[in-house]
Design a protein around this motif. Structure first.
Motif, PDB file in Angstrom:
ATOM      1  N   VAL A 125       0.825  -1.203   0.000  1.00  0.00           N
ATOM      2  CA  VAL A 125       0.000   0.000   0.000  1.00  0.00           C
ATOM      3  C   VAL A 125       0.857   1.250   0.000  1.00  0.00           C
ATOM      4  N   ASP A 126       0.285   2.324  -0.509  1.00  0.00           N
ATOM      5  CA  ASP A 126       0.908   3.644  -0.482  1.00  0.00           C
ATOM      6  C   ASP A 126      -0.065   4.588   0.202  1.00  0.00           C
ATOM      7  N   LEU A 127       0.231   4.959   1.433  1.00  0.00           N
ATOM      8  CA  LEU A 127      -0.651   5.820   2.202  1.00  0.00           C
ATOM      9  C   LEU A 127      -0.134   7.251   2.301  1.00  0.00           C
ATOM     10  N   THR A 128       0.807   7.617   1.422  1.00  0.00           N
ATOM     11  CA  THR A 128       1.294   8.992   1.414  1.00  0.00           C
ATOM     12  C   THR A 128       0.202   9.933   0.917  1.00  0.00           C
TER      13      THR A 128
ATOM     14  N   GLN B 193      -8.074   7.289   3.397  1.00  0.00           N
ATOM     15  CA  GLN B 193      -7.177   6.535   2.533  1.00  0.00           C
ATOM     16  C   GLN B 193      -6.934   5.133   3.079  1.00  0.00           C
ATOM     17  N   ARG B 194      -6.721   5.042   4.373  1.00  0.00           N
ATOM     18  CA  ARG B 194      -6.485   3.743   5.002  1.00  0.00           C
ATOM     19  C   ARG B 194      -7.708   2.838   4.841  1.00  0.00           C
ATOM     20  N   GLU B 195      -8.892   3.413   5.040  1.00  0.00           N
ATOM     21  CA  GLU B 195     -10.112   2.627   4.862  1.00  0.00           C
ATOM     22  C   GLU B 195     -10.239   2.130   3.424  1.00  0.00           C
ATOM     23  N   LEU B 196      -9.901   2.979   2.469  1.00  0.00           N
ATOM     24  CA  LEU B 196     -10.123   2.630   1.071  1.00  0.00           C
ATOM     25  C   LEU B 196      -9.147   1.584   0.557  1.00  0.00           C
ATOM     26  N   VAL B 197      -7.876   1.634   1.001  1.00  0.00           N
ATOM     27  CA  VAL B 197      -6.949   0.613   0.513  1.00  0.00           C
ATOM     28  C   VAL B 197      -7.379  -0.768   0.990  1.00  0.00           C
TER      29      VAL B 197
END
Length: 466
Positions: A249-252, A326-330
């Motif tokens: 994942v990329d959470l930037t 973003q965290r929820e969506l990944v």
């Protein structure tokens, strides 16, 4: 050192992952995709992850198992019968896997939620040999329920339900009453065939309370199939990702968009999602946006509503809220939002003509409006729209209401009768999402921001309720 089993909760999706350790080494079961939570917990416990286990190929979330195994150097245990696009340690019924010197995992075939589902008994070594502490049941035996059996298609549903019954009985016959039950699903997940409001359980408790262990196979199958409701459309995409092996994942932070760019994205048919609480959205929002607040299961409903692959832009009050989204969506396979903006409606709708409001009401106001005496500031209730799921509707609904489940609404907007639409769900969250879609289609709408359980007492006629 005593064995410790830690729960890693993902309440937004209704799932649990687990980290079980003896103080030195650890096994992780069914990890979510954002593995930093697991690594942080292992660091806090001072343990090394040596094994990562999947009970099954998940449909409701993208697994972090492959990446966690890669970064930790752990063995990745996946059912040998599952066809996957990555290297794994294949496991089958009856296999025993040592975890350090004092723990072991025993694989037990528990088909039902999927064909190749495995449960894992966690045994501890003692003076008298091995004894079971608990069993990681994934989507098999849940608290007071079982995993649903229709995710692989209708043609398999009945057969899998029958296998689910046999699998649960097998676990109950195999394990003593004091054995802890550690399911992955069942805490609000659409992967569960039902829900139970308990925090922990044992084989003994399930033997007393769980229908799968109390009903004969035919009755269990009939009840299970009758209780199955719709499940999120994005499950089809998640299953494919998990079989292929998910990327890291990329959470930037993602690109920022200004007011003009937000309007361009909306005009292009992209989804611009307002993550604020529905009351803030109702007070003022950018025209063309969709309300899916972070206070509810935002990712579930977004993933269910959009055409897969449609660019998504996130609006929130703070950067931390965007990061949470973003965290929820990944976790459901939406890897990178197209853009973000923070602040409020004044910044996003710099042109006052682009600023909109939603009217909020409650069930007493609906009762008054239907009696021809709408409270000041509220229009007549020409249409009452119920956007709950089919089983919720069948259990009881407002007399004379129109039913269009929220997931169906984007494709069925034209079916909503003409006039002012008063829209409700069970609490107000889904109703606000539906109202935003209706308003974007040019409809006049009122959100009933109230609990449906208050409707009858408020004087709203109901049908189908006990």
């Amino acid at each position: 050192m005593a064995v410790e089993v830690s729960v890693i909760e993902t309440s937004s999706l209704g799932d649990r992952s687990y980290l079980a350790s003896d103080g030195r080494v650890a096994v992780v079961v069914d990890p979510q995709r954002d593995i930093d939570r697991v690594l942080r917990l292992a660091g806090d416990r001072g343990v090394r992850v040596t094994h990562v286990v999947e009970t099954h190929l998940h449909n409701d979330y993208v697994s972090g198992g492959l990446e966690l195994a890669r970064v930790s150097g752990a063995a990745y245990l996946v059912a040998a019968a599952d066809e996957v696009g990555f290297d794994r340690t294949p496991v089958a019924d009856g296999d025993e896997v040592p975890v350090g010197d004092t723990l072991r995992l025993r694989a037990v075939a528990t088909a039902g939620h999927t064909f190749h589902h495995l449960s894992y008994v966690l045994d501890e070594a003692g003076d008298d040999g091995w004894s079971p502490l608990g069993v990681f049941t994934g989507g098999s035996l849940l608290f007071g329920s079982t995993g649903r059996t229709d995710l692989l298609g209708r043609r398999h549903t009945r057969e899998l339900a029958r296998r689910q019954h046999a699998s649960a009985r097998r676990l109950a016959d195999l394990l003593p009453d004091g054995t802890q039950v550690w399911p992955t699903h069942g805490f609000g997940s659409f992967c569960a065939a039902g829900q139970a409001d308990v925090a922990k359980s044992t084989i003994g408790r399930e033997r007393e309370a769980n229908p799968v262990l109390r009903l004969a196979a035919d009755e269990f199958v009939t009840r299970t199939l009758a209780g199955l409701d719709a499940y999120p459309a994005y499950y089809a995409h998640v299953g494919v990702v998990n079989a292929a092996g998910a990327a890291p994942v990329d959470l930037t932070p993602v690109t920022r968009a200004d007011a003009g760019q937000l309007r361009e994205r909306i005009a292009a048919g992209e989804w611009v999602v307002d993550l604020r609480h529905r009351k803030a959205y109702a007070a003022a929002h950018l025209a063309g946006t969709v309300s899916l607040g972070l206070d509810g299961p935002m990712s579930t409903w977004l993933g269910w509503l959009i055409d897969w692959g449609t660019p998504v832009t996130l609006l929130a009050e703070t950067p931390d809220q965007v990061a949470d989204a973003q965290r929820e969506l990944v976790r459901i396979g939406i890897d990178r939002p197209a853009a973000q903006a923070t602040g409020g409606a004044d910044e996003w709708a710099a042109d006052p003509a682009q600023r909109r409001e939603l009217r909020l009401a409650d069930f007493p106001a609906l009762a008054a409006a239907r009696a021809g005496a709408a409270p000041a500031g509220l229009p007549a209730a020409d249409v009452v729209l119920d956007v709950r799921l089919p089983n919720e509707w069948k259990a009881g609904h407002v007399d004379g209401a129109v039913h269009v489940p929220l997931p169906d609404l984007p494709a069925r907007l034209a079916e909503v009768p003409p006039g002012v639409v008063w829209v409700h769900c069970s609490s107000g969250y889904r109703a606000t999402a539906a109202a935003s879609l209706l308003a974007n289609a040019g409809r006049e709408v009122v959100v009933i921001d109230d609990r449906l359980g208050r409707a009858a007492a408020a004087g709203v006629a109901m049908v189908g309720t006990d």
